[in-house]
Design an enzyme around this catalytic site. Structure first.
Site, PDB file in Angstrom:
ATOM      1  N   ASP A 114      80.870  36.779  52.206  1.00  0.00           N
ATOM      2  CA  ASP A 114      80.136  37.958  51.726  1.00  0.00           C
ATOM      3  C   ASP A 114      79.450  37.634  50.410  1.00  0.00           C
ATOM      4  O   ASP A 114      79.711  36.605  49.791  1.00  0.00           O
ATOM      5  CB  ASP A 114      81.106  39.137  51.569  1.00  0.00           C
TER       6      ASP A 114
ATOM      7  N   HIS B 188      75.046  44.316  61.712  1.00  0.00           N
ATOM      8  CA  HIS B 188      75.213  44.908  60.377  1.00  0.00           C
ATOM      9  C   HIS B 188      74.104  44.511  59.398  1.00  0.00           C
ATOM     10  O   HIS B 188      73.547  45.363  58.705  1.00  0.00           O
ATOM     11  CB  HIS B 188      76.590  44.506  59.833  1.00  0.00           C
TER      12      HIS B 188
END
Ligand code: N7H
Length: 495
Positions: free
Chosen positions: A211, A346
């Site tokens: 991330d 996403h």
């Protein structure tokens, strides 16, 4: 979010007043651990006097640059251990400004009666974000941790290299605000600790994905990497070019930013079981590779961070680590195709790149910078064996933007929760919901998306909630000058 991955930007000297901007906004406070101290103001006068003593401890963007340089040098010299570092920031909710008796009307949009900052996240959660709720005599109440249902006036962020250093700072902060004494100016509502995951998972969130790769480059602060996308400073900072309310802001609202906090729980064993049970059958992939492909197509990146728009059917860890290439894609030429990357993946939902830009709709005004950190322990053997979550874990999500309505709220409501986005004219399949964060409260059958199966784009997969919001609030992170000169009071009052 992953801290280690953020490249050190080359700031443009003089373009932005880096000593005036709180340190978490533009680059992120360096951290292995971060505490979020949610508080209520007990006495406005006392609080504003105490704030004058607290403000010098707030870390600026310039100080973060200096800290990161020290960390970089330490690593280059191959020195052992971590550089001791603590970063403190603070932000206030609308109720917090009211409690201080400070007019914050220029922080909200006068033309939007339901401005998210003004109504607060508790109201917004049911009205617009799609959080689960419990009906009550006073209306629908979000299904949250009760602490977040109380009025919250502010949050103090304490990021550090280790728990000990963070906790020492929290003790000092509590002394400043005289917490736990009869002269306390604040009381703690909740203290939440986030921690980077251990070992080589340290920059990965709990589902296992790297991330903190894609955040926009803020013009005047950093140089844009290929594909990163640059935003005018006012997309993130209030009172600058690109802030939709720039002309309406009070002078003290320059160099601040809205901080969105969300306490997001992740059902990791259940997510892993779903990937296993629904492994994609494609070419000659093994079942394990089919599960990995499914996960990658839900996110839009492999766990390594490599984007599937560049490497759709095979992971590429070298590409993943290369900041010159790991963002260099825009779903170009795929406006009507989800063969390489599903429309609702996403990262395609939350940054549609060419899906909008090719139609002349800029993504820039919607962009946010994401900070935050993981919380909770690693999955235990018992959880793995039972495929059931027994310990709370997830993401302390934080984003900064100059407009919550244009940024976070828009991402959640108009993109992630909207089965028709991105709007297609010719393809028969509906994109569906963002499989991670898309919400359809009370309609579990609607948590579905198309495009996951590369052999059959129209096939829809339905999924349970893997991410469950349990609280949050909307805050404003003021400039350091505003903290010292507008919010704090230097004149002593009878305590
Ligand atoms: Fe997301 N995840 O692990 O799957 N996110 N996110 N996010 N997210 C991103 O590019 C994740 C959440 C955005 O520019 C990556 O840094 C998880 C919310 C945006 O290409 C991964 C949670 C919102 C981007 C995850 C969560 C967003 C992004 C890829 C909650 C906004 C950048 C790594 C627990 C409403 C898109 C990266 C771009 C990327 C995950 C929440 C937004 C792996 C687990 C609530 C804008």
């Amino acid at each position: 979010m992953a801290d280690a991955q953020i490249p050190i930007p080359a700031p443009t000297p003089g373009a932005l007043d880096l000593k005036n901007i709180q340190g978490d906004i533009l680059q992120g406070l360096p951290k292995k651990t971060e505490y979020y101290y949610f508080f209520r103001i007990l006495n406005a006068e006392r609080f504003r006097v105490d704030l004058a003593k607290f403000a010098p401890h707030v870390k600026s963007a310039q100080e973060v640059i200096d800290d990161r340089k020290r960390i970089e040098d330490h690593k280059k010299k191959g020195k052992p251990g971590l550089v001791p570092v603590v970063g403190i920031n603070v932000a206030f909710s609308h109720l917090g400004f009211q409690a201080m008796g400070v007019d914050d009307s220029s922080l909200s949009d006068a033309n939007n009666a339901r401005d998210p900052f003004k109504i607060g996240q508790r109201e917004d959660a049911v009205e617009n974000l799609g959080d689960n709720f419990v009906p009550s005599a006073d209306g629908n109440v979000p299904d949250w941790d009760p602490a977040f249902l109380q009025p919250i006036h502010g949050v103090i962020l304490v990021a550090a290299d280790c728990h000990e250093n963070a906790e020492k700072s929290i003790e000092k902060i509590e002394e400043i605000f005289r917490a736990d004494t009869h002269r306390a100016s604040i009381s703690q509502i909740k203290l939440i600790r986030g921690d980077a995951r251990p070992g080589k998972e340290s920059a990965h969130e709990h589902f296992g994905f790297l991330d903190g790769i894609s955040n926009p480059a803020v013009i005047g602060f950093e140089k844009e990497l290929p594909g990163q996308g640059a935003v005018r400073p006012g997309v993130i900072l209030t009172g600058h070019e690109g802030d939709p309310l720039v002309t309406a802001r009070a002078p003290w609202a320059t160099d601040g930013s809205f901080l969105v906090f969300r306490h997001l729980f992740q059902e990791v064993p259940e997510f892993n079981k779903y990937l296993k049970d629904n492994a994609l059958k494609f070419k000659n992939l093994t079942p394990e590779q089919g599960s990995e492909l499914l996960g990658a197509r839900m996110v839009g990146r492999w766990k390594s961070g490599a984007p599937i728009d560049i490497t759709p059917f095979k992971d590429d860890p070298v590409l993943a680590k290369d900041p010159q290439r790991n963002n260099f894609f825009k779903f170009e030429g795929e406006v009507e195709s989800q063969f390489k990357c599903p429309f609702a993946a996403h990262i395609r939902k939350t940054n549609p790149r060419d899906d909008l830009e090719s139609a002349g709709i800029p993504v820039e005004p919607r962009r946010i910078v994401r900070r935050g950190i993981q919380f909770g322990p690693e999955v235990t053997p018992a959880e793995k064996a039972s495929n059931t979550t027994q310990k709370g874990r997830g993401l302390l999500f934080v984003s900064y933007q100059s407009s919550i309505a244009n940024g976070f709220q828009f991402h959640q409501q108009s993109w992630a929760n909207n089965p028709d986005f991105q709007f297609r004219e010719t393809q028969p399949e509906r994109p569906g919901l963002d499989p991670l964060i898309g919400q359809a409260p009370g309609r579990p059958q609607d948590r579905k998306m198309s495009g996951l199966d590369p052999n059959n784009a129209q096939r829809e997969l339905t999924f349970p909630d893997f991410i469950i919001p349990r609280g949050g609030e909307y805050f404003y992170s003021p400039s350091i000058k505003a903290l010292k000169e507008t919010l704090a009071k230097t004149t002593s009052v009878k305590a």
